[in-house]
Write an enzyme that holds these catalytic residues in place. Sequence first.
Site, PDB file in Angstrom:
ATOM      1  N   ASP A   1       0.836  -1.199   0.000  1.00  0.00           N
ATOM      2  CA  ASP A   1       0.000   0.000   0.000  1.00  0.00           C
ATOM      3  C   ASP A   1       0.872   1.251   0.000  1.00  0.00           C
ATOM      4  O   ASP A   1       2.069   1.193   0.304  1.00  0.00           O
ATOM      5  CB  ASP A   1      -0.930   0.025   1.213  1.00  0.00           C
ATOM      6  CG  ASP A   1      -0.190   0.238   2.532  1.00  0.00           C
ATOM      7  OD1 ASP A   1       0.837  -0.458   2.747  1.00  0.00           O
ATOM      8  OD2 ASP A   1      -0.619   1.076   3.334  1.00  0.00           O
TER       9      ASP A   1
ATOM     10  N   GLU B   1       0.079  -1.060   5.656  1.00  0.00           N
ATOM     11  CA  GLU B   1       1.153  -0.695   6.576  1.00  0.00           C
ATOM     12  C   GLU B   1       1.156   0.804   6.853  1.00  0.00           C
ATOM     13  O   GLU B   1       1.431   1.244   7.975  1.00  0.00           O
ATOM     14  CB  GLU B   1       2.507  -1.121   5.994  1.00  0.00           C
ATOM     15  CG  GLU B   1       3.685  -0.995   6.964  1.00  0.00           C
ATOM     16  CD  GLU B   1       4.404   0.352   6.905  1.00  0.00           C
ATOM     17  OE1 GLU B   1       5.327   0.583   7.700  1.00  0.00           O
ATOM     18  OE2 GLU B   1       4.033   1.186   6.051  1.00  0.00           O
TER      19      GLU B   1
END
Length: 423
Positions: A80, A175
Amino acid sequence: MQHIIDRFISYVTVDTESDPNSETTPSTAKQWVLANQLVEELKKIGMQDVTIDDKSYIMATLPSNVDHDVPTIGFVSHFDTTPDFTGANVKPQIIPNYDGKDIVLNAEQNIILSPSYFKDLLQYKGQTLITTDGTTLLGADDKAGITEIVTAMEFLINNPEIKHGKIRVGFTPDEEIGRGAHHFDVNKFGADWAYTMDGSQVGELEYENFNAAGAKITFKGKSVHPGYAKGKMINSMLIANDFITALPSDETPETTKGYEGFYHVHHLTGSIEETVVELIIRDHNKIKFEKRKEKVEKIVRKINKKFAKQFGEDVAIAEINDQYYNMKEKVVPVKYIVDIAEKAMKELDIKPLIKPIRGGTDGCQLSYMGLPCPNIFAGGHNFHGKYEYVPVESMQKAVNVIVKIAELTAMPDYGLVVPKKKK
């Protein structure tokens, strides 16, 4: 190097921005696009036991090619990108043989990546840089890490003469919003230890990080016609301003470095009736970390006391939640895993830069979940914004470090000089 460039660009051009306001995992459906792409690529290069679960956590195995017992090690990165800056429609620019001068990212908007401001650029004169076009972030955090792990695994598969034990790789969503390890199955991963490839410049090797908490302070007010407001109106925005002013002005991200902690107000939304302030609290020292949280609560209590009679109830409500802790406590007992990475860098003529992380990685939480997990450089700079860039040579060096760690781990005593026990 072109292989690395092509792979990296194929990742960063997929929008994987995460969303802290979502309750799903992954927090955005678009993360599945790259996740599924990675699964197919891992299978294609020859990785085994490639899996993806219902929350998009990816795991895969490179089997051992030695006939003696070797610890299982892992390499972890996240796919991400931060919601701090848009990651949609990324248009990477390739700057070959960088000349050390200003780089025009976007002529129309006059966006310049300049070594006069970003002095780290001068380290990479003569190298190939990948930058943004000035309108998005790049996504080297942490698609550079994924690029390096996949490339290293492919290299080991294609060069079986390099001996190594069993290697597990793991790619995570979310994350950037602090949830990357929340659903990571450490037992399923099955590694004795791992490394996150999520650092910045070449040589970074980190096993200390901030203790981290997030705070949301909601301020209540009373809206009254301003012409008749004396003694009646309570403007929640002004109370929020008082709260922010009460925080130490010299303990912010822009005024601290090294082991110095901070308070960081990152969102503010409000009206007369209600204002919400969101901030993060950071400190490497656990005692100072607890005192920082107490400081926030003390300011809130003081504000509530001031308005108790007029408002009739608490005018400020604080929600403080711990996010992760300093991994040092979990890594120091197995410090040799840091020593292996340090030796790998030295053997590759890379100067190790062992320093504390002024942030966190999936490895922080994983270390407390039973998977000690130091952090290694991925090569990028200026993360989370339009000035982000990564030297291709740095990504290649990270690939080499992964391969060397795998090689060292298969050697007696991991190639380290182990002190002899006294008789």
